[in-house]
Write a protein that holds these residues in place. Structure first.
Motif, PDB file in Angstrom:
ATOM      1  N   ALA A 138     -10.592  10.292  -7.996  1.00  0.00           N
ATOM      2  CA  ALA A 138      -9.848   8.849  -8.506  1.00  0.00           C
ATOM      3  C   ALA A 138      -8.768   8.803  -9.152  1.00  0.00           C
ATOM      4  N   ILE A 139      -8.716   9.682 -10.149  1.00  0.00           N
ATOM      5  CA  ILE A 139      -7.458  10.015 -10.825  1.00  0.00           C
ATOM      6  C   ILE A 139      -6.283  10.459 -10.279  1.00  0.00           C
ATOM      7  N   SER A 140      -6.357  11.515  -9.321  1.00  0.00           N
ATOM      8  CA  SER A 140      -5.656  11.989  -8.601  1.00  0.00           C
ATOM      9  C   SER A 140      -4.896  10.754  -7.672  1.00  0.00           C
ATOM     10  N   SER A 141      -6.002  10.048  -7.142  1.00  0.00           N
ATOM     11  CA  SER A 141      -5.483   8.969  -5.995  1.00  0.00           C
ATOM     12  C   SER A 141      -4.445   7.931  -6.729  1.00  0.00           C
ATOM     13  N   ALA A 142      -4.348   7.909  -7.819  1.00  0.00           N
ATOM     14  CA  ALA A 142      -3.217   7.054  -8.613  1.00  0.00           C
ATOM     15  C   ALA A 142      -2.114   6.881  -8.149  1.00  0.00           C
ATOM     16  N   SER A 143      -1.583   8.118  -7.754  1.00  0.00           N
ATOM     17  CA  SER A 143       0.013   8.380  -7.466  1.00  0.00           C
ATOM     18  C   SER A 143       0.080   7.727  -6.013  1.00  0.00           C
ATOM     19  N   ARG A 144      -1.173   7.431  -5.428  1.00  0.00           N
ATOM     20  CA  ARG A 144      -0.963   6.778  -4.061  1.00  0.00           C
ATOM     21  C   ARG A 144      -0.802   5.313  -3.952  1.00  0.00           C
ATOM     22  N   LEU A 145      -1.211   4.627  -5.264  1.00  0.00           N
ATOM     23  CA  LEU A 145      -0.862   3.206  -5.327  1.00  0.00           C
ATOM     24  C   LEU A 145       0.511   2.671  -5.051  1.00  0.00           C
ATOM     25  N   THR A 146       0.864   1.866  -3.940  1.00  0.00           N
ATOM     26  CA  THR A 146       2.073   1.462  -3.768  1.00  0.00           C
ATOM     27  C   THR A 146       2.536   0.113  -4.545  1.00  0.00           C
ATOM     28  N   GLU A 147       1.692  -0.402  -5.498  1.00  0.00           N
ATOM     29  CA  GLU A 147       1.930  -1.275  -6.264  1.00  0.00           C
ATOM     30  C   GLU A 147       1.386  -1.422  -7.613  1.00  0.00           C
ATOM     31  N   VAL A 148       1.699  -1.641  -8.703  1.00  0.00           N
ATOM     32  CA  VAL A 148       1.200  -1.815 -10.012  1.00  0.00           C
ATOM     33  C   VAL A 148       1.503  -3.229 -10.685  1.00  0.00           C
ATOM     34  N   LYS A 149       0.530  -3.836 -10.870  1.00  0.00           N
ATOM     35  CA  LYS A 149       0.727  -5.147 -11.430  1.00  0.00           C
ATOM     36  C   LYS A 149       1.644  -6.163 -10.862  1.00  0.00           C
ATOM     37  N   GLY A 150       1.781  -6.044  -9.519  1.00  0.00           N
ATOM     38  CA  GLY A 150       2.939  -6.880  -8.847  1.00  0.00           C
ATOM     39  C   GLY A 150       4.172  -6.364  -8.690  1.00  0.00           C
ATOM     40  N   ALA A 151       4.293  -5.035  -9.230  1.00  0.00           N
ATOM     41  CA  ALA A 151       5.515  -4.321  -9.078  1.00  0.00           C
ATOM     42  C   ALA A 151       5.792  -3.117  -7.852  1.00  0.00           C
ATOM     43  N   ASP A 152       6.275  -3.518  -6.895  1.00  0.00           N
ATOM     44  CA  ASP A 152       6.459  -2.563  -5.702  1.00  0.00           C
ATOM     45  C   ASP A 152       7.766  -1.814  -6.213  1.00  0.00           C
ATOM     46  N   PHE A 153       7.459  -0.469  -6.166  1.00  0.00           N
ATOM     47  CA  PHE A 153       8.454   0.352  -6.667  1.00  0.00           C
ATOM     48  C   PHE A 153       9.285   0.735  -5.619  1.00  0.00           C
ATOM     49  N   SER A 154       8.955   0.300  -4.467  1.00  0.00           N
ATOM     50  CA  SER A 154       9.839   0.638  -3.298  1.00  0.00           C
ATOM     51  C   SER A 154      10.620  -0.293  -3.021  1.00  0.00           C
ATOM     52  N   SER A 155      10.717  -1.543  -3.899  1.00  0.00           N
ATOM     53  CA  SER A 155      11.703  -2.572  -3.753  1.00  0.00           C
ATOM     54  C   SER A 155      13.034  -2.471  -4.327  1.00  0.00           C
ATOM     55  N   PRO A 156      13.955  -3.077  -3.735  1.00  0.00           N
ATOM     56  CA  PRO A 156      15.286  -3.078  -4.405  1.00  0.00           C
ATOM     57  C   PRO A 156      15.628  -2.922  -5.750  1.00  0.00           C
ATOM     58  N   GLY A 157      14.603  -3.910  -6.545  1.00  0.00           N
ATOM     59  CA  GLY A 157      14.715  -3.948  -8.029  1.00  0.00           C
ATOM     60  C   GLY A 157      14.161  -2.664  -8.740  1.00  0.00           C
ATOM     61  N   TYR A 158      13.682  -1.649  -8.179  1.00  0.00           N
ATOM     62  CA  TYR A 158      13.491  -0.326  -8.576  1.00  0.00           C
ATOM     63  C   TYR A 158      14.149   0.749  -7.895  1.00  0.00           C
ATOM     64  N   ALA A 159      15.291   0.430  -7.361  1.00  0.00           N
ATOM     65  CA  ALA A 159      16.043   1.442  -6.552  1.00  0.00           C
ATOM     66  C   ALA A 159      16.261   2.832  -7.240  1.00  0.00           C
ATOM     67  N   GLU A 160      16.136   2.756  -8.566  1.00  0.00           N
ATOM     68  CA  GLU A 160      16.242   4.053  -9.349  1.00  0.00           C
ATOM     69  C   GLU A 160      14.840   4.895  -9.324  1.00  0.00           C
ATOM     70  N   VAL A 161      13.938   4.243  -9.202  1.00  0.00           N
ATOM     71  CA  VAL A 161      12.688   5.172  -9.111  1.00  0.00           C
ATOM     72  C   VAL A 161      12.473   5.840  -7.911  1.00  0.00           C
ATOM     73  N   LYS A 162      12.109   6.983  -8.319  1.00  0.00           N
ATOM     74  CA  LYS A 162      11.983   8.144  -6.987  1.00  0.00           C
ATOM     75  C   LYS A 162      10.817   8.758  -6.770  1.00  0.00           C
ATOM     76  N   SER A 163      10.021   8.815  -7.939  1.00  0.00           N
ATOM     77  CA  SER A 163       8.799   9.070  -7.631  1.00  0.00           C
ATOM     78  C   SER A 163       7.664   8.718  -8.597  1.00  0.00           C
ATOM     79  N   VAL A 164       6.250   8.954  -8.314  1.00  0.00           N
ATOM     80  CA  VAL A 164       5.114   8.357  -9.040  1.00  0.00           C
ATOM     81  C   VAL A 164       4.388   9.690  -9.344  1.00  0.00           C
ATOM     82  N   GLU A 165       4.099   9.840 -10.744  1.00  0.00           N
ATOM     83  CA  GLU A 165       3.486  10.971 -11.099  1.00  0.00           C
ATOM     84  C   GLU A 165       2.083  10.784 -12.136  1.00  0.00           C
ATOM     85  N   VAL A 166       0.835  11.487 -11.746  1.00  0.00           N
ATOM     86  CA  VAL A 166      -0.017  11.369 -12.800  1.00  0.00           C
ATOM     87  C   VAL A 166      -0.232  12.672 -13.607  1.00  0.00           C
TER      88      VAL A 166
END
Length: 204
Positions: A138-166
């Motif tokens: 379950a913990i490892s799977s957190a990196s697969r979430l594509t959205e956190v609290k309404g924040a889609d990190f692939s959206s233009p608003g987060y263009a600088e974000v390149k990766s998700v880490e657990v």
């Protein structure tokens, strides 16, 4: 026991493993990115692999239609949850650090051990007898979430974000999960990166 990865992201930020009846998603107080958030792990014995999403109830539709702010939700499918749903565990700290989203699990070997013992006594089929592997999965799977609290990190608003880490504590990796440090990257003393994902953006 090592679980096969059967998680399905049924909606952005919400994973379900239909075979284990396991749910993983981000929860917490407030909707802002700086508000506290937790990884919620839940078990629902009535999860049906063929019905992970269901239409809103008539009561929900009636309530949502009362406000123009929620009227658009009346036809949006909802994630299935029965009355037998049971919260398993929640723990997690997250932040945006430079070009990465970091999920940092503060729990040490002792607290994880207490959690595993409690969950074993609750006798959830499949997972209670394998709580270490369940928590790791379950913990490892957190990196697969594509959205956190309404924040889609692939959206233009987060263009600088390149990766998700657990991240988890090094001693928890070795002493609780029985995994070797040599197989993981240590970004700073006392911590290892358990899992990670590069954020893929659509061109154009």
């Amino acid at each position: 026991m090592v679980f096969r990865d059967d998680f399905i992201e049924v909606q952005p930020g919400f994973l379900i493993d239909p075979s284990l009846k396991l749910r993983v998603h981000i929860g917490g107080q407030g909707d802002g990115l700086d508000d506290p958030a937790g990884l919620c792990i839940g078990y629902d014995p009535e999860i049906d692999p063929g019905q992970l999403l269901v239409p809103p109830s008539e009561e929900d539709r009636r309530i949502w239609l009362m406000s123009p702010l929620t009227a658009h939700l009346v036809d949006v499918p909802m994630i299935f949850q029965s009355r037998r749903y049971d919260f398993v565990y929640g723990f997690f700290f997250w932040s945006i650090e430079g070009d990465r989203v970091r999920y940092k699990f503060q729990d040490d070997t002792y607290s994880l051990g207490l959690t595993a013992k409690v969950m074993e006594l609750r006798h959830f089929p499949a997972i209670s007898n394998n709580m270490r592997d369940t928590l790791l999965y379950a913990i490892s799977s957190a990196s697969r979430l594509t959205e956190v609290k309404g924040a889609d990190f692939s959206s233009p608003g987060y263009a600088e974000v390149k990766s998700v880490e657990v991240w988890i504590r090094s001693e928890a990796l070795v002493d609780f999960f029985n995994l070797p440090l040599t197989e993981f990257t240590s970004p700073e003393p006392g911590w290892v990166i358990l899992s990670s994902r590069k954020i893929v953006r659509c061109e154009g």
